[in-house]
Design a protein around this motif. Structure first.
Motif, PDB file in Angstrom:
ATOM      1  N   ALA A   1      42.136  30.291 -14.061  1.00 54.19           N
ATOM      2  CA  ALA A   1      41.342  29.417 -14.922  1.00 54.19           C
ATOM      3  C   ALA A   1      40.958  30.113 -16.224  1.00 54.19           C
ATOM      4  CB  ALA A   1      40.090  28.957 -14.177  1.00 54.19           C
TER       5      ALA A   1
ATOM      6  N   ASP B   1      33.979  19.198 -11.694  1.00 52.04           N
ATOM      7  CA  ASP B   1      33.141  20.397 -11.619  1.00 52.04           C
ATOM      8  C   ASP B   1      32.523  20.715 -12.981  1.00 52.04           C
ATOM      9  OD1 ASP B   1      33.814  20.597  -8.957  1.00 52.04           O
ATOM     10  OD2 ASP B   1      35.300  22.184  -9.252  1.00 52.04           O
ATOM     11  N   TRP B   2      33.345  20.628 -14.036  1.00 53.66           N
ATOM     12  CA  TRP B   2      32.800  20.905 -15.371  1.00 53.66           C
ATOM     13  C   TRP B   2      31.764  19.852 -15.743  1.00 53.66           C
ATOM     14  CZ3 TRP B   2      32.200  18.245 -19.870  1.00 53.66           C
ATOM     15  CH2 TRP B   2      31.749  18.990 -20.972  1.00 53.66           C
TER      16      TRP B   2
ATOM     17  N   GLN C   1      39.550  17.493  -9.889  1.00 53.28           N
ATOM     18  CA  GLN C   1      38.382  18.147  -9.302  1.00 53.28           C
ATOM     19  C   GLN C   1      37.762  19.131 -10.288  1.00 53.28           C
ATOM     20  OE1 GLN C   1      36.860  17.658  -6.065  1.00 53.28           O
ATOM     21  NE2 GLN C   1      35.329  18.671  -7.369  1.00 53.28           N
ATOM     22  N   SER C   2      38.596  19.844 -11.048  1.00 54.25           N
ATOM     23  CA  SER C   2      38.066  20.754 -12.069  1.00 54.25           C
ATOM     24  C   SER C   2      37.323  19.991 -13.150  1.00 54.25           C
ATOM     25  CB  SER C   2      39.208  21.573 -12.688  1.00 54.25           C
ATOM     26  OG  SER C   2      39.639  22.566 -11.793  1.00 54.25           O
TER      27      SER C   2
ATOM     28  N   THR D   1      44.128  23.963  -4.516  1.00 54.87           N
ATOM     29  CA  THR D   1      43.219  25.039  -4.924  1.00 54.87           C
ATOM     30  C   THR D   1      43.727  25.733  -6.175  1.00 54.87           C
ATOM     31  OG1 THR D   1      42.485  25.393  -2.639  1.00 54.87           O
ATOM     32  CG2 THR D   1      42.160  27.209  -4.191  1.00 54.87           C
TER      33      THR D   1
ATOM     34  N   ARG E   1      40.460  31.217  -9.605  1.00 55.36           N
ATOM     35  CA  ARG E   1      39.410  31.605 -10.554  1.00 55.36           C
ATOM     36  C   ARG E   1      39.981  32.476 -11.673  1.00 55.36           C
ATOM     37  NH1 ARG E   1      36.382  31.825  -5.658  1.00 55.36           N
ATOM     38  NH2 ARG E   1      36.879  34.031  -5.373  1.00 55.36           N
TER      39      ARG E   1
ATOM     40  N   GLU F   1      43.204  23.732  -9.318  1.00 56.25           N
ATOM     41  CA  GLU F   1      41.856  23.752  -9.878  1.00 56.25           C
ATOM     42  C   GLU F   1      41.723  24.863 -10.913  1.00 56.25           C
ATOM     43  OE1 GLU F   1      38.876  23.745  -6.825  1.00 56.25           O
ATOM     44  OE2 GLU F   1      39.898  22.156  -5.696  1.00 56.25           O
ATOM     45  N   GLY F   2      42.550  25.913 -10.776  1.00 56.73           N
ATOM     46  CA  GLY F   2      42.562  26.969 -11.776  1.00 56.73           C
ATOM     47  C   GLY F   2      43.526  26.689 -12.905  1.00 56.73           C
TER      48      GLY F   2
ATOM     49  N   HIS G   1      41.825  19.006 -18.961  1.00 54.44           N
ATOM     50  CA  HIS G   1      41.995  18.379 -17.642  1.00 54.44           C
ATOM     51  C   HIS G   1      42.460  16.929 -17.794  1.00 54.44           C
ATOM     52  CE1 HIS G   1      40.276  21.952 -16.102  1.00 54.44           C
ATOM     53  NE2 HIS G   1      39.012  21.638 -16.268  1.00 54.44           N
TER      54      HIS G   1
END
Length: 425
Positions: free
Chosen positions: A44, A288-289, A284-285, A94, A41, A97-98, A385
């Motif tokens: 990101a 999510d967005w 995955q990011s 994980t 987090r 993702e950031g 991304h």
């Protein structure tokens, strides 16, 4: 004696240093994953700036070191967490993702220290590491963010995955190797403490091996050439080696060059899994967005409803999610099979890597298509991304090579079967 023989890695000046303290005891998987989620987090928030400037993520690497995540795959008996491939891949994904650039640098470091741990346990098929050299790299990694990565690609050779021998030469002179050559795509370049350099000796019967070079050794020069579409903060610059001297025992896997490059199946399993996890995290990011955007976007034509209410939108988002679910299922299955000692783990890894890379590229492309102009705006992260996942296909062995290998194998099998004598009717 050992300290006089081994050239110790100097700490890269780019990384904020933390005073050396005894390593903390191993943590649980849950706590390590919690650290990774919290740091992802934080990362990101800076990813867009690093993408724009191409600055190396030195503060992020320092933060990973302070949380103990850089010692994830160092054996517990040596002061690390002793993580296997299943946990390592989850943490890499994980972090991706950031910021996938940070995750890729870390993935390479994890893979090398996992290899050292296998070697010290003398597991079947493990690479042969000089014990003193292995201890040096471990202690460096426990005391500071002393990253390591393989340095293999060359301007003329390209990737060694396609065959061919390196032009980088190691010449023996007394009690030292002197290394000269030019390498490309050194991921993490400025942040590395150790360079694992693929080179060939100039002996009458040449040998090929991996020579461990401290990055700040005289004669090592980083040439800032990295200016790509995506993954911009990986700092994957060129490195020039000009008569670089290292002790004779700082080499692993030295063998006759006529045998070609030998790939350790266990190392391949780690590489396939972690590379694929990086780009699955980036995809995955993107998802999510996209889902957040679709639930908040309420065009006037929908009379108060959101884009998320449209069946066609739901179908597209579902397609993306199923791609990601398939990637995670394959990657988890491969990692579990590897940890259980499956003989075909490397082959499973190739399938997982191929599938996850294709799914990540398709997922972000479809997300961009669905988001339209909003997705293309540099004010939103989706276009970043998308650009990052485009880099998934450049990692060796690239997917076209994996397809060719698979096709060749099945056709040869079919050909052998068709030429066999048929049993009587």
């Amino acid at each position: 004696m050992t300290s006089n023989i081994l050239a110790r890695a100097k700490r890269p000046a780019d990384i904020p240093q933390t005073p050396a303290t005894p390593p903390a005891p191993p943590e649980t998987e849950a706590s390590l994953l919690a650290h990774a989620h919290e740091l992802a987090r934080e990362f990101a928030q800076q990813a867009a700036d690093h993408d724009r400037t191409g600055a190396v993520p030195a503060d992020q690497i320092a933060a990973l070191f302070r949380r103990g995540l850089l010692r994830l795959t160092i054996a517990r008996r040596d002061g690390g967490h002793g993580a296997g491939l299943p946990l390592a891949r989850r943490i890499v994904q994980t972090l991706a993702e950031g910021d996938p650039s940070v995750a890729l640098i870390v993935a390479m470091h994890y893979s090398y220290h996992a290899g050292i741990a296998r070697a010290r346990r003398k597991l079947p098929g493990a690479q042969s590491w000089p014990e003193a050299l292995a201890r040096t790299l471990i202690q460096d990694a426990l005391q500071a963010p002393a990253l390591i990565n393989a340095i293999q690609v060359e301007p003329e050779l390209g990737s060694p995955s396609f065959g061919g021998l390196p032009k980088t030469i190691a010449r023996q002179e007394g009690r030292h190797w002197r290394i000269t050559g030019h390498k490309r795509y050194a991921t993490g370049s400025h942040l590395l403490s150790w360079l694992a350099v693929l080179a060939m000796t100039d002996e009458a019967s040449p040998r090929i091996g991996v020579f461990l070079v401290p990055r700040q050794t005289p004669g090592v020069h980083i040439i800032e050439t990295w200016n790509p579409l995506g993954m911009r903060a990986t700092a994957s610059h060129d490195i020039q080696f000009q008569d670089v001297a290292i002790p004779l025992n700082q080499v692993i896997e030295l063998h006759e060059a006529s045998q070609g490059l030998r790939r350790d199946p266990q190392t391949l399993s780690w590489y396939f899994s972690l590379i694929a996890s990086v780009y699955t995290g980036a995809a995955q990011s993107a998802q999510d967005w996209l889902t957040q955007f679709l639930t908040q976007r309420r065009p006037s034509a929908l009379a108060g409803g959101s884009l998320a209410d449209l069946p066609t939108v739901q179908d597209t988002v579902g397609r993306i999610q199923l791609w990601l679910d398939a990637s995670n299922a394959l990657l988890d299955h491969h990692a579990d099979a590897y940890d259980q000692g499956a003989a075909d783990a490397a082959a499973l890894g190739a399938v997982a890597k191929y599938t996850a890379v294709e799914n990540a590229v398709q997922a972000t492309a479809l997300a961009l298509e669905l988001a339209g102009n909003h997705g293309l705006s540099r004010d939103n992260p989706l276009e970043r991304h998308y650009r990052d996942t485009q880099c998934a296909r450049i990692h060796s062995p690239p997917n076209p090579l994996l397809r060719g290998n698979a096709g060749r194998a099945i056709l040869q099998k079919a050909s052998a079967g068709s030429s066999a004598p048929r049993p009587p009717a």
